[in-house]
Design an enzyme around this catalytic site. Structure first.
Site, short mmCIF file in Angstrom:
data_model
loop_
_atom_site.label_atom_id
_atom_site.label_comp_id
_atom_site.label_asym_id
_atom_site.label_seq_id
_atom_site.Cartn_x
_atom_site.Cartn_y
_atom_site.Cartn_z
N CYS A 121 0.82 -1.22 0.00
CA CYS A 121 0.00 0.00 0.00
C CYS A 121 0.85 1.27 0.00
CB CYS A 121 -0.93 0.01 1.20
SG CYS A 121 -1.97 -1.43 1.26
N HIS A 268 -3.03 6.77 3.52
CA HIS A 268 -3.51 5.54 2.89
C HIS A 268 -4.81 5.14 3.58
CE1 HIS A 268 -4.04 1.56 1.56
NE2 HIS A 268 -3.57 0.97 2.65
N ASN A 298 -10.30 -0.31 1.08
CA ASN A 298 -8.85 -0.20 0.94
C ASN A 298 -8.45 -0.60 -0.49
OD1 ASN A 298 -6.08 -0.58 0.97
ND2 ASN A 298 -6.03 -1.74 2.87
N1 ACO Z 1 -17.90 -9.21 10.31
C1 ACO Z 1 -18.27 -9.56 11.57
N2 ACO Z 1 -17.40 -9.98 12.49
C2 ACO Z 1 -16.11 -10.06 12.13
C3 ACO Z 1 -15.64 -9.70 10.85
C4 ACO Z 1 -16.61 -9.28 9.92
N3 ACO Z 1 -16.27 -8.90 8.67
N4 ACO Z 1 -14.31 -9.88 10.80
C5 ACO Z 1 -13.93 -10.31 12.02
N5 ACO Z 1 -15.02 -10.41 12.83
C6 ACO Z 1 -15.06 -10.84 14.21
C7 ACO Z 1 -13.92 -11.75 14.59
O1 ACO Z 1 -14.23 -13.10 14.24
C8 ACO Z 1 -13.83 -11.54 16.07
O2 ACO Z 1 -14.85 -12.30 16.70
P1 ACO Z 1 -14.57 -13.02 18.11
O3 ACO Z 1 -14.26 -11.91 19.07
O4 ACO Z 1 -15.84 -13.73 18.36
O5 ACO Z 1 -13.41 -13.91 17.85
C9 ACO Z 1 -14.19 -10.07 16.24
O6 ACO Z 1 -14.90 -9.70 15.05
C10 ACO Z 1 -13.02 -9.15 16.41
O7 ACO Z 1 -12.07 -9.47 15.41
P2 ACO Z 1 -10.69 -8.78 15.33
O8 ACO Z 1 -9.91 -9.33 14.17
O9 ACO Z 1 -10.01 -8.79 16.67
O10 ACO Z 1 -11.16 -7.28 15.00
P3 ACO Z 1 -10.32 -5.96 15.02
O11 ACO Z 1 -11.00 -4.99 15.89
O12 ACO Z 1 -8.85 -6.22 15.22
O13 ACO Z 1 -10.47 -5.44 13.52
C11 ACO Z 1 -9.39 -5.31 11.41
C12 ACO Z 1 -9.99 -6.22 12.44
C13 ACO Z 1 -10.45 -4.38 10.88
C14 ACO Z 1 -8.86 -6.18 10.26
C15 ACO Z 1 -8.22 -4.50 12.03
O14 ACO Z 1 -7.37 -5.35 12.74
C16 ACO Z 1 -7.44 -3.74 11.02
O15 ACO Z 1 -7.92 -2.81 10.40
N6 ACO Z 1 -6.14 -4.07 10.84
C17 ACO Z 1 -5.32 -3.37 9.89
C18 ACO Z 1 -5.60 -3.85 8.53
C19 ACO Z 1 -4.83 -3.06 7.53
O16 ACO Z 1 -4.60 -1.90 7.68
N7 ACO Z 1 -4.41 -3.70 6.48
C20 ACO Z 1 -3.63 -2.98 5.54
C21 ACO Z 1 -3.59 -3.75 4.37
S1 ACO Z 1 -2.46 -2.94 3.40
C22 ACO Z 1 -1.87 -3.84 2.11
O17 ACO Z 1 -0.71 -3.72 1.83
C23 ACO Z 1 -2.78 -4.74 1.31
#
Ligand code: ACO
Length: 341
Positions: A121, A268, A298
């Protein structure tokens, strides 16, 4: 000698898929996606559309604007390019040919060198700095086209709700030109400072394991899933907040300015919560950060140039405005460009 952004362009697939529509196909909800990420929808490319197609469309818009400004044809504008850099994590082909070469051929940019940048990214930020450097080293090089383009929905594991809701497709392009304006001191213009970095120890946190030289597909192998993104969301989140804050602080300190001097910060667009947390730590109002993640999700290397094009075409950026782009991504990589518009 200044490296100025002359014009920009963007291309986003027409098909928009809202969170509610996704919730019909997997166990998720508009409420969860919005509250955890700020995403409301994503645009998804048709099967026949690859990263180069979106890149070409975005580039044509930037070239048309350049042609209109300079009183030349779009073909002449394309032929004037010395360099094309495409930042992408979802190229048309694995390894080669580069997506940049496909773009070069389609545009008729016959004298342009062409290469891809693989920096996740952060790719557009890396690409801009690379282009500025390459224009600077050879006197006759004048113009570069820098593109961020992605069809991330093609490399998304649609059975993994933790990642699939996050990504969208699109492309953004910018034409960078070497001009006689100063790059420092009074009246400085263009990219005035860049910061690039990487922490390869986090490579495993955002990875596409299969298909490369390390774990190639083998003859006769039954593949359970298509090639796809695997992400440790929490680790990337923590890295992102820390590095966005550090990058902004370092760029401002090196330039000797405070956030008040910035018209806009263009981050980003990975997660609105990352931006909110960074804004809070920096003590900068959230409104200073441009956010369009609700519409596009994203789009990786495309997110910053899409945002720049939206800002430019809506008249939100004026000549002389100071903007700071900041990104992070797979690698793990990070970086920022400080630009006088
Ligand atoms: N819908 C409903 N529930 C969900 C979903 C969904 N889409 N996805 C996960 N959950 C659930 C999980 O199963 C978990 O349930 P549990 O507590 O029963 O186990 C709960 O929600 C919390 O999940 P977490 O993964 O802990 O959620 P978090 O608050 O960490 O958010 C997220 C996840 C949005 C992915 C976050 O960690 C994030 O934004 N990370 C950074 C991602 C990023 O910036 N990526 C960059 C990519 S860049 C590139 O180069 C491609």
């Amino acid at each position: 000698m200044a490296m100025e952004i002359r014009t920009t362009g963007r291309a986003v697939p027409a098909r928009k898929v809202t969170n509610d529509e996704l919730a019909k196909t997997m166990e998720t909800s508009d409420e969860w996606i919005r509250s955890h990420t700020g995403i409301g929808a994503r645009h998804i490319a048709d099967d026949s559309v690859a990263a180069s197609d979106l890149a070409i469309e975005a580039s044509r818009r930037a070239l048309e604007s350049l042609a209109a400004e300079d009183g030349i044809t779009a073909e002449e504008a394309a032929a004037s390019l010395d360099l094309i850099i495409v930042a992408t994590a979802s190229p048309d082909y694995l390894g080669f040919p580069s997506t940049a070469c496909l773009v070069q051929a389609a545009l008729g940019a016959t004298k342009a060198a062409a290469m891809d940048v693989a920096a996740g990214c952060s790719g557009f930020i890396y690409g801009m700095d690379a282009a500025a450097g390459m224009l600077a080293t050879v006197g006759t090089r004048k113009r570069a086209l820098v593109i961020g383009t992605e069809v991330l929905t093609r490399i998304t594991d649609w059975e993994d709700r933790g990642t699939s809701v996050l990504f969208g497709d699109g492309a953004g392009a910018a034409i960078l030109e070497k001009t006689a304006a100063p790059s420092e001191g009074k009246g400085k213009r263009g990219i005035i400072r860049s910061l690039l970095g990487a922490d390869g120890t986090g490579a495993e946190h955002l990875i596409m394991h299969r298909g490369g030289g390390r774990f190639p597909f083998k003859k006769g192998e039954t593949v359970e899933k298509p090639i796809h993104i695997e992400m440790n969301g929490r680790a990337v989140y923590n890295f992102a907040v820390k590095i966005v804050v550090e990058t902004i602080e370092r760029l401002m300190a090196e330039e000797g300015i405070s956030a008040d001097a910035l018209t806009r910060i263009v981050p980003h667009q990975a997660n609105a919560r990352i931006v909110q947390a960074a804004a809070k730590r920096l003590g900068v109002p959230e409104e200073k950060f441009y956010l369009n993640i609700e519409e596009y999700a994203n789009t990786s290397a495309a997110s910053i140039p899409i945002a720049l094009d939206e800002l430019a075409r809506s008249g939100s950026l004026k000549r002389g405005d100071l903007i700071l782009t900041v990104g992070f991504g797979a690698g793990l990589t990070y970086g920022g460009n400080l630009i006088v518009w």
